[in-house]
Each structure stands twice: as structure tokens, then as C-alpha cells.
Design a protein around this motif. Sequence first.
Motif, PDB file in Angstrom:
ATOM      1  N   GLU A  34     126.943 -44.555  28.198  1.00  0.00           N
ATOM      2  CA  GLU A  34     128.175 -44.579  27.409  1.00  0.00           C
ATOM      3  C   GLU A  34     128.218 -45.882  26.608  1.00  0.00           C
ATOM      4  N   PHE A  37     130.720 -45.639  21.072  1.00  0.00           N
ATOM      5  CA  PHE A  37     130.551 -44.827  19.859  1.00  0.00           C
ATOM      6  C   PHE A  37     129.462 -43.767  20.022  1.00  0.00           C
ATOM      7  N   ALA A  38     128.764 -43.776  21.144  1.00  0.00           N
ATOM      8  CA  ALA A  38     127.685 -42.804  21.387  1.00  0.00           C
ATOM      9  C   ALA A  38     127.433 -42.672  22.885  1.00  0.00           C
ATOM     10  N   GLU A  39     126.924 -41.519  23.284  1.00  0.00           N
ATOM     11  CA  GLU A  39     126.463 -41.311  24.655  1.00  0.00           C
ATOM     12  C   GLU A  39     124.977 -40.984  24.571  1.00  0.00           C
ATOM     13  N   VAL A  40     124.157 -41.987  24.840  1.00  0.00           N
ATOM     14  CA  VAL A  40     122.716 -41.879  24.617  1.00  0.00           C
ATOM     15  C   VAL A  40     122.065 -41.138  25.780  1.00  0.00           C
ATOM     16  N   ASP A  41     121.328 -40.083  25.446  1.00  0.00           N
ATOM     17  CA  ASP A  41     120.713 -39.198  26.438  1.00  0.00           C
ATOM     18  C   ASP A  41     119.367 -39.772  26.880  1.00  0.00           C
ATOM     19  N   GLU A  52     115.383 -39.087  22.789  1.00  0.00           N
ATOM     20  CA  GLU A  52     116.369 -38.612  21.824  1.00  0.00           C
ATOM     21  C   GLU A  52     116.076 -39.193  20.445  1.00  0.00           C
ATOM     22  N   ILE A  54     117.405 -40.225  16.731  1.00  0.00           N
ATOM     23  CA  ILE A  54     118.665 -40.695  16.144  1.00  0.00           C
ATOM     24  C   ILE A  54     118.816 -40.140  14.730  1.00  0.00           C
ATOM     25  N   TYR A  55     119.970 -39.543  14.450  1.00  0.00           N
ATOM     26  CA  TYR A  55     120.316 -39.160  13.086  1.00  0.00           C
ATOM     27  C   TYR A  55     121.140 -40.309  12.515  1.00  0.00           C
ATOM     28  N   LYS A  59     126.041 -43.311  10.407  1.00  0.00           N
ATOM     29  CA  LYS A  59     126.165 -44.368  11.412  1.00  0.00           C
ATOM     30  C   LYS A  59     126.025 -45.724  10.727  1.00  0.00           C
ATOM     31  N   GLN A  63     125.283 -49.693  14.729  1.00  0.00           N
ATOM     32  CA  GLN A  63     125.237 -48.581  15.678  1.00  0.00           C
ATOM     33  C   GLN A  63     123.811 -48.065  15.856  1.00  0.00           C
ATOM     34  N   ILE A  67     121.678 -48.139  19.408  1.00  0.00           N
ATOM     35  CA  ILE A  67     121.149 -46.904  20.003  1.00  0.00           C
ATOM     36  C   ILE A  67     119.627 -46.975  20.086  1.00  0.00           C
TER      37      ILE A  67
END
Length: 252
Positions: A34, A37-41, A52, A54-55, A59, A63, A67
Motif C-alpha cells: 500500500e 496512491f497505488a497498491e503494488v502487486d 507488474e 507500470i502504465y 502518473k 509516483q 512504484i
Amino acid sequence: MTEAEIIHLLQEYKAGTITEDDAVKKIVDVPFEEMRFAEVDHHRELRQGMPEVIYAAGKTPAQVRDIFYSLYTHSEGNLLATRAEREHYEKVREKVPEAVYDETARMIYLDRDERIQRDEAHKILILTAGTSDIPVAEEARLTAYLFGNYVTACYDCGVAGIHRLFAHLPAIKEANVLVVIAGMEGALASVVGGLTDKPVIAVPTSVGYGASFHGVAALLSMLNSCAMGVSVVNIDNGFGAGALASKINKLR
């Protein structure tokens, strides 16, 4: 937690350097981070073989940097951020200086998996109708490459000068999966589909004059293709085509 981290944790436990309670606590950590601004998998790599992606569009540079760094510290595979601008890249370099920016593909990436053995006998071929389609093609090519595939490309061989396409017939016959990228009327996908018995992934691009409707005309042409074995991804979605081509290539 990556597979390697879990193995290392078990080794520490067997060696007696950490307690059973500490080992269990680390293993049952939530599989995502958490970040407000994002929940990184962080378990994406375990499930799908690649961290994962990143798009970056939409952003902020900070950010994307945070990430990217989070994935960098929690994974082992290659890292990739799509639709990135140079401002994103400059921020990422603050924490991951070895990251690379591809201006044409608009991608930030880190190629760090030396274990990959790219099989030349199972190759992906990228074809474009025109030079203007190359940015989407490079997004597809780089994605497939970072996913561990041997990738070749033939650019500017559309139907307006179809003899140019026929010059690449040997490469078409050798390919295991083909990604065909075209704007305007999108005819190239149907032609290539009729020349090969291998899977063809068609990518419509937003290249073209007014009535192309920013790629909708090419999208509809590709969806209505009479050639057998042609699938279609979204307009300008080079990443999606590269990822799908990789999955098919590895199955074949």
C-alpha cells in the motif's frame, strides 16, 4: 515476497538465524504494498513470471519513480514502465540509475535477467504497414523481448507496395507468432493472415487521415478479417500485443 526470498527465508530458519515466528510473519505478509496512491502487486512475478508493469501515463514522475523502485526491491525479473515520458525517466534514475529509456517505444525498462535463454527457433516477428507505426511496434517488440523472447522486425511493408511484404516471406514463414501493426485501413493483418499458418496478432494504430477515426477504421477492418487465425488487440496497444505474443510463443 519473491520465490527466491521465500527460499532464502527457509534457509535462514533451518540455519537457526531467525525464529519460526519471525519466518511465518514474513511469509504471510500481504502480497501487495500500500503506497497511498497505488497498491503494488509484488506477487505478480510468482503468478505470471514477470513483475507488474507500470502504465506511466497519468502518473506523476514521482509516483512512477516510487512504484518502479518498489518493484526493483521486491522482484528479480525485468522491469517495465510503458507510455513514459523523459520526465518520468529522470525521476526513476534517482533511485534506479541503471534503468534505460527508449524514446521511440516510450518505455522505461531494466533488463536484469541474465538467466533468459532466448530461443531463436521460436521467434516472434513484428511487421508494420508504415514507418509511422514504428512507435507502437517498438512497444510490442521491447515488451516481447523483456518477457524472454527472440524477436525480429520488418518495418514499412504495407499493402500500398505489397512487393515489399513479399520480400519478407522467408521471415514470415520462420516466425512462430506474428504481430502485425497497421493504421489507415488496417489491411496488412488480413494479407499476412492469409500467408501463414501461425497465430497473427493484429494491432490497429491511430495513424491515418480523418475518416480513419484515430484507429477505429483499422480496428473494425481487423475485427472483420476473413483470414483465419487473426486476433486483435486495442488501438495502439503494442504492450498488449507483445505480452500476448510472448504467452503464445512459450506455449508453442
